[in-house]
Design an enzyme around this catalytic site. Sequence first.
Site, PDB file in Angstrom:
ATOM      1  N   SER A 175      86.545  37.485   0.065  1.00 13.51           N
ATOM      2  CA  SER A 175      86.132  38.740   0.693  1.00 13.51           C
ATOM      3  C   SER A 175      84.630  38.844   0.889  1.00 13.51           C
ATOM      4  CB  SER A 175      86.643  39.934  -0.101  1.00 13.51           C
ATOM      5  OG  SER A 175      86.109  39.929  -1.411  1.00 13.51           O
ATOM      6  N   HIS A 235      83.283  42.995  -1.649  1.00 14.24           N
ATOM      7  CA  HIS A 235      83.194  43.417  -0.255  1.00 14.24           C
ATOM      8  C   HIS A 235      81.790  43.968   0.035  1.00 14.24           C
ATOM      9  CE1 HIS A 235      87.442  43.390  -1.179  1.00 14.24           C
ATOM     10  NE2 HIS A 235      87.771  43.603   0.087  1.00 14.24           N
TER      11      HIS A 235
END
Length: 177
Positions: free
Chosen positions: A51, A116
């Site tokens: 991610s 993220h």
Amino acid sequence: SWWGTLQLLVGVPLEMVHGALRISFIYLTGALAGSLAASVADMTAPAVGPSGGVYALISAHLANVVMNWSGMRCQFKLFRMGVALICMSLEFGRAVWLRFRPPAHPSCAHPSFACHLGGVMVGITLGVVILRNYEQKLHEQSLWWIFVIVYLIFVSFAVLWNIFAYSLLDSRLLPPA
């Protein structure tokens, strides 16, 4: 998979314009920054998956579109940015939900969503620094230095945090056996 599709949709066009070396560097530093962000913001949750790197690519794509807005001939620039932001928001919301829902096995922590955010930070800062800006103006040169400094501060803080914080906070990644 979802991540593979995003990597191909965003990474391949970026690589065609800016070269494999620049895009690989952004991807790898995004993965590293995602791991560092998870270790700083969510010390007990594992960093799992690509991610950080994928979010770095998507954010670098957004930075590239904004930097080269007037020079891009694509008719759907705004649409592409909107789709990227919607995909990022939905996936981030899913990651936050997965992190805080009750675990199926109490001994297993859910993966961190901080990866993220680390990837987004790297994609924006290093996207502006590394990717080519075809119409650079004077105020963008100072923005370049600001982003370099922000990136270096983030990485330095995260590395120092990982060296010293666990002993200062008496925190352990795994519970004692």
